[in-house]
Design an enzyme around this catalytic site. Structure first.
Site, PDB file in Angstrom:
ATOM      1  N   GLU A   1      23.898  -6.135 -48.342  1.00 15.26           N
ATOM      2  CA  GLU A   1      24.035  -6.536 -49.744  1.00 15.26           C
ATOM      3  C   GLU A   1      25.342  -6.000 -50.329  1.00 15.26           C
ATOM      4  O   GLU A   1      26.082  -6.710 -51.014  1.00 15.26           O
ATOM      5  CB  GLU A   1      22.861  -5.978 -50.579  1.00 15.26           C
ATOM      6  CG  GLU A   1      21.492  -6.545 -50.233  1.00 15.26           C
ATOM      7  CD  GLU A   1      20.802  -5.782 -49.104  1.00 15.26           C
ATOM      8  OE1 GLU A   1      21.496  -5.128 -48.288  1.00 15.26           O
ATOM      9  OE2 GLU A   1      19.564  -5.857 -49.033  1.00 15.26           O
TER      10      GLU A   1
ATOM     11  N   HIS B   1       2.026  -1.353 -75.554  1.00 10.02           N
ATOM     12  CA  HIS B   1       1.665  -2.703 -76.008  1.00 10.02           C
ATOM     13  C   HIS B   1       1.555  -3.669 -74.842  1.00 10.02           C
ATOM     14  O   HIS B   1       1.616  -4.884 -75.034  1.00 10.02           O
ATOM     15  CB  HIS B   1       2.694  -3.181 -77.038  1.00 10.02           C
ATOM     16  CG  HIS B   1       2.688  -2.312 -78.252  1.00 10.02           C
ATOM     17  ND1 HIS B   1       1.825  -2.511 -79.311  1.00 10.02           N
ATOM     18  CD2 HIS B   1       3.381  -1.174 -78.533  1.00 10.02           C
ATOM     19  CE1 HIS B   1       2.020  -1.554 -80.213  1.00 10.02           C
ATOM     20  NE2 HIS B   1       2.950  -0.729 -79.763  1.00 10.02           N
TER      21      HIS B   1
ATOM     22  N   LYS C   1      26.504   4.800 -48.326  1.00  5.77           N
ATOM     23  CA  LYS C   1      26.494   5.921 -47.381  1.00  5.77           C
ATOM     24  C   LYS C   1      26.888   5.431 -45.984  1.00  5.77           C
ATOM     25  O   LYS C   1      27.759   5.985 -45.336  1.00  5.77           O
ATOM     26  CB  LYS C   1      25.101   6.549 -47.364  1.00  5.77           C
ATOM     27  CG  LYS C   1      24.969   7.698 -46.401  1.00  5.77           C
ATOM     28  CD  LYS C   1      23.599   8.357 -46.510  1.00  5.77           C
ATOM     29  CE  LYS C   1      23.385   9.320 -45.354  1.00  5.77           C
ATOM     30  NZ  LYS C   1      22.099   9.976 -45.392  1.00  5.77           N
TER      31      LYS C   1
ATOM     32  N   GLY D   1      20.311   9.173 -49.102  1.00  2.66           N
ATOM     33  CA  GLY D   1      20.755   8.175 -50.091  1.00  2.66           C
ATOM     34  C   GLY D   1      20.120   8.378 -51.456  1.00  2.66           C
ATOM     35  O   GLY D   1      20.788   8.368 -52.489  1.00  2.66           O
ATOM     36  N   ARG D   2      18.814   8.587 -51.465  1.00  2.00           N
ATOM     37  CA  ARG D   2      18.111   8.699 -52.760  1.00  2.00           C
ATOM     38  C   ARG D   2      18.300  10.072 -53.406  1.00  2.00           C
ATOM     39  O   ARG D   2      17.806  10.309 -54.501  1.00  2.00           O
ATOM     40  CB  ARG D   2      16.633   8.368 -52.568  1.00  2.00           C
ATOM     41  CG  ARG D   2      15.950   9.166 -51.473  1.00  2.00           C
ATOM     42  CD  ARG D   2      14.612   8.547 -51.099  1.00  2.00           C
ATOM     43  NE  ARG D   2      13.976   9.209 -49.960  1.00  2.00           N
ATOM     44  CZ  ARG D   2      14.228   8.931 -48.680  1.00  2.00           C
ATOM     45  NH1 ARG D   2      15.120   8.016 -48.365  1.00  2.00           N
ATOM     46  NH2 ARG D   2      13.590   9.560 -47.719  1.00  2.00           N
TER      47      ARG D   2
ATOM     48  N   LYS E   1      15.053  -5.636 -42.621  1.00  2.87           N
ATOM     49  CA  LYS E   1      16.487  -5.865 -42.412  1.00  2.87           C
ATOM     50  C   LYS E   1      16.722  -6.596 -41.098  1.00  2.87           C
ATOM     51  O   LYS E   1      17.485  -7.545 -41.023  1.00  2.87           O
ATOM     52  CB  LYS E   1      17.244  -4.520 -42.358  1.00  2.87           C
ATOM     53  CG  LYS E   1      17.410  -3.806 -43.668  1.00  2.87           C
ATOM     54  CD  LYS E   1      18.346  -2.610 -43.457  1.00  2.87           C
ATOM     55  CE  LYS E   1      18.274  -1.610 -44.580  1.00  2.87           C
ATOM     56  NZ  LYS E   1      19.026  -0.382 -44.318  1.00  2.87           N
TER      57      LYS E   1
ATOM     58  N   GLU F   1      10.240   6.135 -51.340  1.00  2.00           N
ATOM     59  CA  GLU F   1      10.973   6.103 -50.072  1.00  2.00           C
ATOM     60  C   GLU F   1      10.812   7.454 -49.363  1.00  2.00           C
ATOM     61  O   GLU F   1      10.933   7.538 -48.147  1.00  2.00           O
ATOM     62  CB  GLU F   1      12.452   5.780 -50.311  1.00  2.00           C
ATOM     63  CG  GLU F   1      13.145   5.186 -49.102  1.00  2.00           C
ATOM     64  CD  GLU F   1      14.502   4.569 -49.396  1.00  2.00           C
ATOM     65  OE1 GLU F   1      14.602   3.330 -49.493  1.00  2.00           O
ATOM     66  OE2 GLU F   1      15.480   5.321 -49.543  1.00  2.00           O
TER      67      GLU F   1
HETATM   68  O1  F6P Z   1      17.465   0.294 -47.403  1.00  2.00           O
HETATM   69  C1  F6P Z   1      17.225   1.570 -47.893  1.00  2.00           C
HETATM   70  C2  F6P Z   1      18.478   2.374 -47.963  1.00  2.00           C
HETATM   71  O2  F6P Z   1      18.838   2.805 -46.702  1.00  2.00           O
HETATM   72  C3  F6P Z   1      18.319   3.539 -48.923  1.00  2.00           C
HETATM   73  O3  F6P Z   1      17.757   4.633 -48.344  1.00  2.00           O
HETATM   74  C4  F6P Z   1      19.707   3.732 -49.395  1.00  2.00           C
HETATM   75  O4  F6P Z   1      19.739   4.459 -50.583  1.00  2.00           O
HETATM   76  C5  F6P Z   1      20.150   2.311 -49.565  1.00  2.00           C
HETATM   77  O5  F6P Z   1      19.537   1.615 -48.502  1.00  2.00           O
HETATM   78  C6  F6P Z   1      21.624   2.079 -49.539  1.00  2.00           C
HETATM   79  O6  F6P Z   1      22.209   2.521 -48.348  1.00  2.00           O
HETATM   80  P1  F6P Z   1      23.753   2.735 -48.236  1.00  2.00           P
HETATM   81  O7  F6P Z   1      24.170   3.745 -49.227  1.00  2.00           O
HETATM   82  O8  F6P Z   1      23.995   3.163 -46.822  1.00  2.00           O
HETATM   83  O9  F6P Z   1      24.425   1.407 -48.513  1.00  2.00           O
END
Ligand code: F6P
Length: 548
Positions: A212, A384, A206, A267-268, A512, A353
């Site tokens: 990452e 189990h 987003k 995002g979620r 972060k 979240e």
């Molecule tokens: O670190 C949390 C977050 O901001 C989430 O809310 C989001 O889904 C995820 O990181 C990834 O963010 P992006 O789509 O901006 O890479």
């Protein structure tokens, strides 16, 4: 004391709790043969049995009073109207616009968002059709066989979960891969198996700033260029899903190859947006639209049904009942379709979240519990592993059992065994096994006297442990869409009662920020001394040993 815990509806529930807490569900079922009929309903192809909860009809009335008092009806309207209910980011919350199949105008800042939503959908469908049909090919003219989604959190879990859940609907030529972690072993192990000629990379972010994802995207780009040797081929093999065109262009992806979405998609909550491109490619237009259709059906249900028949409201308020009055801290999601094994992980982000907050909309600290720890895995495996604690441990953990009636690929006698376990578990959690039953069993087994006295307490199950059961005929795109939307709306209901902002996520920022500083420490020679002794110690231990 907050307004909420002093409010009439809350106080009435607190009083009512004293009456209900001593009741055993066994007796409630014995006393009312219609309990199942009273406390179950069906919508969007989902059958919801909530009769095995520690409730009476009065409980529901009082819970609905609380929902009304907290403004749930107004919040529902407000979300669907495109109001900026995410107040800390000054944003609308409009994942519902992405599946608004009747395309009624939805205004944000006076602009109808539907035309641009539909335009991106068309672009996604054109692209996915071309990949699936083999019309769009890699740089050597071969059809794509592998799709690598690079993203994390909401840009990973939704598509990953849906593609896993709906494998039966996936295109046979295509293998889906999901790279999320910055532990480079994940991307390396995937790239090892791929042919650059037939691999499409989807960089999903987003913000397009997530460390990452950007790191993984650079690694993929480098891998690709090392093998292909020509930057011009990137355009055919890399696409981006983002709200940040500038950052996408800076990364080197042509904005023509970008599928856009907007800041009013959390995002979620984004699998319905361009973030769903991997799903559209894998399932195809028809089934992807069916997924949206399922969610749309649940949206309509949520918007229009009275609380007494409103699945997300009932589910959300049952959660409030346990969390705030019984003091439960966690909630287990227990799917019995193996293909839904990643559903709990998806819900973990969605719920935690969203409602993992402790400050109200006006900035004061809550004096009540908010969102629970959501956890889980494939249910039958859980039996189990951790079900022992759920049956006989000292905590109450409400559970959602989820399954489909049909398991089309399962040979006989698997389906009946699986489903027998679903129903048996919910029965066991409800009934338990009392002392008289344990003693009768031991007598039958010839264990009597002192031996029986010693063993009996260990074999008693208190029962009275709440479960919901969600059944569907078959796990189809439409049913899955409805199921996801059900949980999304349940979260809105609970967040509204707790008066928190379910749509920001400031809690992920601090780690972060600190990681940036520590990354610099790790690459600076000499002792690090700027942190607390533990952090310094760990950093220095790493530095000593990493350079060996
Ligand atoms: O670190 C949390 C977050 O901001 C989430 O809310 C989001 O889904 C995820 O990181 C990834 O963010 P992006 O789509 O901006 O890479």
């Amino acid at each position: 004391m907050s307004n909420l815990t002093q409010s009439p509806a809350w106080l009435a529930l607190a009083e009512h709790y004293k009456e209900v807490a001593p009741l055993h569900m066994r007796d409630l079922f014995n006393d009312d043969p219609q309990r199942f009929e009273k406390f179950s309903l069906e919508s969007g192809g989902l059958f919801f049995d909530y009769s095995k909860n520690r409730i009476t009809p009065k409980t529901l009335e009082l819970l609905f009073d609380l929902a009304r008092q907290a403004g749930v009806p107004e919040k529902i309207k407000s979300m669907f109207a495109g109001n900026k209910i995410n107040i800390t980011e000054n944003r609308a919350v409009l994942h519902v616009a992405l599946r608004n199949l009747d395309s009624n105008p939805i205004l944000v800042d006076g602009e109808d968002v539907m035309p641009k939503v539909n335009a991106v959908k068309e672009k996604m469908f054109k692209f996915s059709d071309e990949i699936r049909s083999g019309e769009r090919v890699g740089y050597t003219g071969k059809a794509f066989t592998d799709i690598v989604n690079i993203g994390i959190g909401g840009s990973d879990l939704g598509p990953l979960m849906v593609c896993n859940a709906l494998k039966a609907y996936g295109h046979e030529r295509l293998t889906m891969h999901f790279v999320s972690t910055v532990d480079g072993e994940q991307i390396s192990s995937i790239l090892k198996r791929l042919n650059p000629e037939t691999t499409l990379f989807i960089v999903a972010s987003k913000t397009f700033t997530t460390q990452e994802t950007i790191t993984n995207a650079h690694t993929a780009r480098k891998w690709f260029l090392e093998r292909v040797g020509n930057e011009a081929h990137i355009a055919r093999h890399f696409v981006a899903l983002s709200t940040n065109a500038k950052a996408v262009a800076e990364f080197g992806i042509d904005v023509d190859n970008m599928f856009e979405f907007w800041d009013w998609v959390g995002g979620r909550y984004s699998l319905w947006s361009a973030i769903g491109l991997p799903i559209a490619i894998y399932l195809g237009k028809h089934d992807y639209q069916d997924l949206l259709h399922g969610a749309y059906t649940m949206d309509e249900h949520f918007k229009n049904k009275p609380f007494e028949q409103n699945l997300p409201v009932i589910m959300g308020m049952l959660g409030v009942w346990y969390i705030n009055f019984f003091g439960t801290k966690t909630h287990l999601i227990s799917p019995y379709n193996q293909s839904l094994a990643r559903f709990p992980a998806y819900l973990q982000q969605l719920d935690m979240e969203s409602n993992g907050k402790s400050v109200t909309l006006d900035g004061s600290r809550v004096d009540y519990q908010t969102g629970p720890v959501v956890w889980g895995d494939a249910g039958i495996n859980g039996q189990h592993a951790y079900y022992q604690m759920l049956h006989q441990g000292s905590q109450i953990v409400p559970i959602d059992f989820i399954s489909s009636i049909e398991h089309p690929d399962a040979p006989e006698p698997h389906p009946a065994i699986l489903m027998a376990n679903v129903f048996a578990q919910t029965e066991a959690f409800m009934r338990g096994k009392n002392e008289a039953e344990v003693r009768a069993e031991l007598n039958k087994a010839g264990i009597t006297g002192e031996a029986q006295d010693k063993l009996t307490p260990h074999k008693i199950f208190e029962g009275n442990r709440p479960t919901n059961t969600i059944l569907m005929q078959r796990l189809t795109p439409r049913r899955l869409g409805a199921l996801i939307a059900l949980y999304e709306h349940k979260i809105l209901v609970q967040g509204t009662v707790w008066n928190i902002n379910s749509y920001d996520q400031w809690g992920v920022e601090l780690g972060k920020q600190l990681a940036k500083a520590i990354e610099a420490d790790l690459t600076t020679p000499g002792l690090t001394t700027s942190h607390d002794s533990s952090t310094n110690g760990l950093v220095n231990y790493y530095k000593r040993n990493a350079s060996r």
